[in-house]
Scaffold this motif. Structure first.
Motif, PDB file in Angstrom:
ATOM      1  N   MET A   1     -44.965  54.647  -4.020  1.00  0.00           N
ATOM      2  CA  MET A   1     -44.830  53.404  -3.309  1.00  0.00           C
ATOM      3  C   MET A   1     -43.398  53.269  -2.814  1.00  0.00           C
ATOM      4  O   MET A   1     -42.460  53.717  -3.436  1.00  0.00           O
ATOM      5  CB  MET A   1     -45.190  52.257  -4.242  1.00  0.00           C
ATOM      6  N   ALA A   2     -43.227  52.651  -1.664  1.00  0.00           N
ATOM      7  CA  ALA A   2     -41.911  52.524  -1.041  1.00  0.00           C
ATOM      8  C   ALA A   2     -41.006  51.604  -1.845  1.00  0.00           C
ATOM      9  O   ALA A   2     -41.459  50.635  -2.446  1.00  0.00           O
ATOM     10  CB  ALA A   2     -42.053  51.992   0.378  1.00  0.00           C
ATOM     11  N   LYS A   3     -39.721  51.936  -1.829  1.00  0.00           N
ATOM     12  CA  LYS A   3     -38.728  51.130  -2.511  1.00  0.00           C
ATOM     13  C   LYS A   3     -38.481  49.867  -1.698  1.00  0.00           C
ATOM     14  O   LYS A   3     -38.318  49.913  -0.491  1.00  0.00           O
ATOM     15  CB  LYS A   3     -37.438  51.939  -2.635  1.00  0.00           C
ATOM     16  N   ARG A   4     -38.462  48.752  -2.336  1.00  0.00           N
ATOM     17  CA  ARG A   4     -38.262  47.484  -1.654  1.00  0.00           C
ATOM     18  C   ARG A   4     -36.775  47.197  -1.521  1.00  0.00           C
ATOM     19  O   ARG A   4     -36.017  47.294  -2.478  1.00  0.00           O
ATOM     20  CB  ARG A   4     -38.937  46.372  -2.451  1.00  0.00           C
ATOM     21  N   LYS A  16     -32.877  53.248   8.669  1.00  0.00           N
ATOM     22  CA  LYS A  16     -32.633  54.536   8.024  1.00  0.00           C
ATOM     23  C   LYS A  16     -33.648  54.790   6.914  1.00  0.00           C
ATOM     24  O   LYS A  16     -34.170  55.895   6.782  1.00  0.00           O
ATOM     25  CB  LYS A  16     -31.216  54.596   7.454  1.00  0.00           C
ATOM     26  N   ALA A  17     -33.910  53.772   6.113  1.00  0.00           N
ATOM     27  CA  ALA A  17     -34.886  53.909   5.033  1.00  0.00           C
ATOM     28  C   ALA A  17     -36.279  54.167   5.588  1.00  0.00           C
ATOM     29  O   ALA A  17     -37.034  54.994   5.065  1.00  0.00           O
ATOM     30  CB  ALA A  17     -34.893  52.651   4.163  1.00  0.00           C
ATOM     31  N   PHE A  18     -36.638  53.483   6.675  1.00  0.00           N
ATOM     32  CA  PHE A  18     -37.946  53.665   7.297  1.00  0.00           C
ATOM     33  C   PHE A  18     -38.098  55.090   7.837  1.00  0.00           C
ATOM     34  O   PHE A  18     -39.121  55.741   7.630  1.00  0.00           O
ATOM     35  CB  PHE A  18     -38.133  52.655   8.439  1.00  0.00           C
ATOM     36  N   GLU A  20     -36.439  57.764   6.886  1.00  0.00           N
ATOM     37  CA  GLU A  20     -36.451  58.696   5.759  1.00  0.00           C
ATOM     38  C   GLU A  20     -37.792  58.678   5.038  1.00  0.00           C
ATOM     39  O   GLU A  20     -38.352  59.726   4.718  1.00  0.00           O
ATOM     40  CB  GLU A  20     -35.321  58.332   4.790  1.00  0.00           C
ATOM     41  N   THR A  21     -38.333  57.491   4.802  1.00  0.00           N
ATOM     42  CA  THR A  21     -39.596  57.350   4.082  1.00  0.00           C
ATOM     43  C   THR A  21     -40.752  57.991   4.845  1.00  0.00           C
ATOM     44  O   THR A  21     -41.610  58.639   4.261  1.00  0.00           O
ATOM     45  CB  THR A  21     -39.913  55.859   3.842  1.00  0.00           C
ATOM     46  N   ASN A  22     -40.761  57.832   6.151  1.00  0.00           N
ATOM     47  CA  ASN A  22     -41.854  58.343   6.970  1.00  0.00           C
ATOM     48  C   ASN A  22     -41.590  59.726   7.566  1.00  0.00           C
ATOM     49  O   ASN A  22     -42.356  60.179   8.418  1.00  0.00           O
ATOM     50  CB  ASN A  22     -42.175  57.343   8.092  1.00  0.00           C
ATOM     51  N   LYS A  23     -40.508  60.366   7.129  1.00  0.00           N
ATOM     52  CA  LYS A  23     -40.149  61.722   7.564  1.00  0.00           C
ATOM     53  C   LYS A  23     -40.113  61.849   9.082  1.00  0.00           C
ATOM     54  O   LYS A  23     -40.716  62.739   9.672  1.00  0.00           O
ATOM     55  CB  LYS A  23     -41.122  62.731   6.954  1.00  0.00           C
ATOM     56  N   GLN A  25     -37.133  62.031  10.844  1.00  0.00           N
ATOM     57  CA  GLN A  25     -35.822  62.503  11.281  1.00  0.00           C
ATOM     58  C   GLN A  25     -35.921  63.665  12.252  1.00  0.00           C
ATOM     59  O   GLN A  25     -35.142  63.757  13.196  1.00  0.00           O
ATOM     60  CB  GLN A  25     -34.955  62.893  10.076  1.00  0.00           C
TER      61      GLN A  25
END
Length: 98
Positions: A1-4, A16-18, A20-23, A25
């Motif tokens: 689960m994604a970090k809040r 940046k988090a979005f 990175e989370t969804n690959k 880049q």
């Protein structure tokens, strides 16, 4: 689960988090390299450029002029350095001019 993230996060940190989370880049790098090529090479080279594609760390550039392709082949390393400096990270390691 994604970090809040906390409510005080900046929009840049959230993006940046979005990414990175969804690959995402790799896709962002492809777009950034195309834009860097257009801005660094100028209208003269861009008018002869058909396609700019990043595959892995190799940049493939399709040109319509054999003379321009030969001229650019002499400065491959300088072009690689300029693009990587523009992106502020090492994305391109080789250029193939077609």
């Amino acid at each position: 689960m994604a970090k809040r993230l906390s409510n005080e996060s900046s929009i840049g940190d959230v993006l940046k988090a979005f990414i990175e989370t969804n690959k995402l880049q790799g896709g962002m790098d492809k777009i950034d390299v195309q834009q860097a090529w257009k801005s660094l090479m100028g209208n003269g080279v861009n008018s002869y450029t058909k396609e700019v594609v990043l595959k892995g760390s190799t940049l493939y550039v399709s040109l319509t002029s054999a003379v321009l392709r030969e001229e650019l082949s002499y400065g491959k390393q300088k072009i690689i350095t300029m693009i990587n400096e523009e992106l502020r990270k090492e994305v391109v390691k080789d250029i193939i001019l077609r």
